[in-house]
Design a protein around this motif. Structure first.
Motif, PDB file in Angstrom:
ATOM      1  N   ARG A 142      -2.226   4.505   3.950  1.00 57.70           N
ATOM      2  CA  ARG A 142      -3.146   4.248   5.054  1.00 57.70           C
ATOM      3  C   ARG A 142      -2.821   5.160   6.253  1.00 57.70           C
ATOM      4  N   THR A 155       0.836  -1.210   0.000  1.00 55.52           N
ATOM      5  CA  THR A 155       0.000   0.000   0.000  1.00 55.52           C
ATOM      6  C   THR A 155       0.870   1.258   0.000  1.00 55.52           C
ATOM      7  N   GLN A 178       1.569  -5.206   4.124  1.00 50.93           N
ATOM      8  CA  GLN A 178       0.135  -5.053   4.357  1.00 50.93           C
ATOM      9  C   GLN A 178      -0.533  -6.382   4.684  1.00 50.93           C
TER      10      GLN A 178
END
Length: 270
Positions: A219, A14, A43
């Motif tokens: 994130r 990510t 991830q």
């Protein structure tokens, strides 16, 4: 001046490429003594994600001390999580889950706070507490004494108390009494620095909890950008302070910039 770089929660799979490149540029510029990589390196603990992480680690050209996070064990492959939860991690980053970096300026002790039987919560055992305390008591004069793990030991937001390390009530006082200066964590993608105390509370010896945000992943937590911590230490027997600087990624310049500085008093063991 000894420089250390603390990054966490890279979450390969990510990542944002300009942020990854910015971290690489900082490492090339700062040439830290060691890069402290605090878990959730991938991830979903997949082989190709660990391959990306390994390439990143190798690209830094500096010693890297890494520990696993809860994302570094398979989530959906229950067979692998039960029988070989760290298989992909070990293939990419080495067999040791609790490595140690030890030179004249720094003692950094890695602690594996993950547990395959827990979804995301972290835990330390009595054996881990005792082993780390013993290693801290054996530190040489003048060393900056660090414990690196994934899960936090103190929260600044009420919502994060559920994410705190199980066993912290036993571990933190034992490690502070044994001489730790900094306990580095990640997991919650929120950077901050807060004090810690030993068994005598505020009347006794103190230390610091230093949290890192997510270094390279999209994130991020709310409005908190990608961030990392630069730790500077004079590295001699008289040193009674260190500096922890938080650096945030600026999307406009595609570079990290200093966002906060925390001069920390170190309570040297007698």
């Amino acid at each position: 001046m000894t420089r250390l770089l603390h990054i966490s929660d890279t979450h390969f799979g990510t990542t944002v490429e300009p942020v990854v490149k910015a971290v690489q540029r900082l490492v090339a510029e700062w040439q830290p003594e060691v890069v402290l990589l605090g878990g959730d390196i991938t991830q979903r603990a997949r082989r190709h994600q660990f391959a990306l992480a390994r390439t990143f680690v190798q690209s830094l050209g500096r010693p890297v001390l890494a520990v696993p996070g809860n994302h570094d064990m398979p989530l959906y492959n229950l067979f692998a999580r039960l029988l070989n939860p760290y298989g992909n991690y070990r293939r990419a980053l080495g067999a040791t889950l609790e490595p140690v970096f030890d030179n004249d300026q720094v003692l950094a002790i890695g602690v594996n706070s993950t547990r395959p039987h827990r979804h995301k919560d972290g835990e330390v055992s009595a054996d881990q507490v005792q082993r780390v305390a013993q290693r801290l008591r054996g530190a040489r004069r003048g060393q900056l004494r660090i414990v690196l793990m994934h899960h936090p030991v103190r929260a600044v937001e009420e919502s994060d108390t559920a994410n705190l390390l199980i066993g912290r009530e036993r571990a933190v006082p034992a490690w502070v009494d044994a001489g730790v200066d900094l306990i580095l964590g990640g997991h919650i993608h929120l950077p901050y620095v807060v004090p810690l105390f030993g068994s005598q509370g505020q009347k006794g010896r103190g230390a610091w909890a230093v949290q890192a945000g997510t270094a390279t992943s999209w994130r991020v937590r709310g409005s908190v950008p990608n961030s990392l911590n630069l730790i500077e230490y004079a590295g001699d027997e008289q040193a009674d302070a260190c500096m922890v600087e938080r650096w945030d990624f600026d999307a406009a310049t595609e570079a990290f910039a200093r966002a906060a500085a925390h001069p920390l008093i170190l309570h040297r063991p007698d």
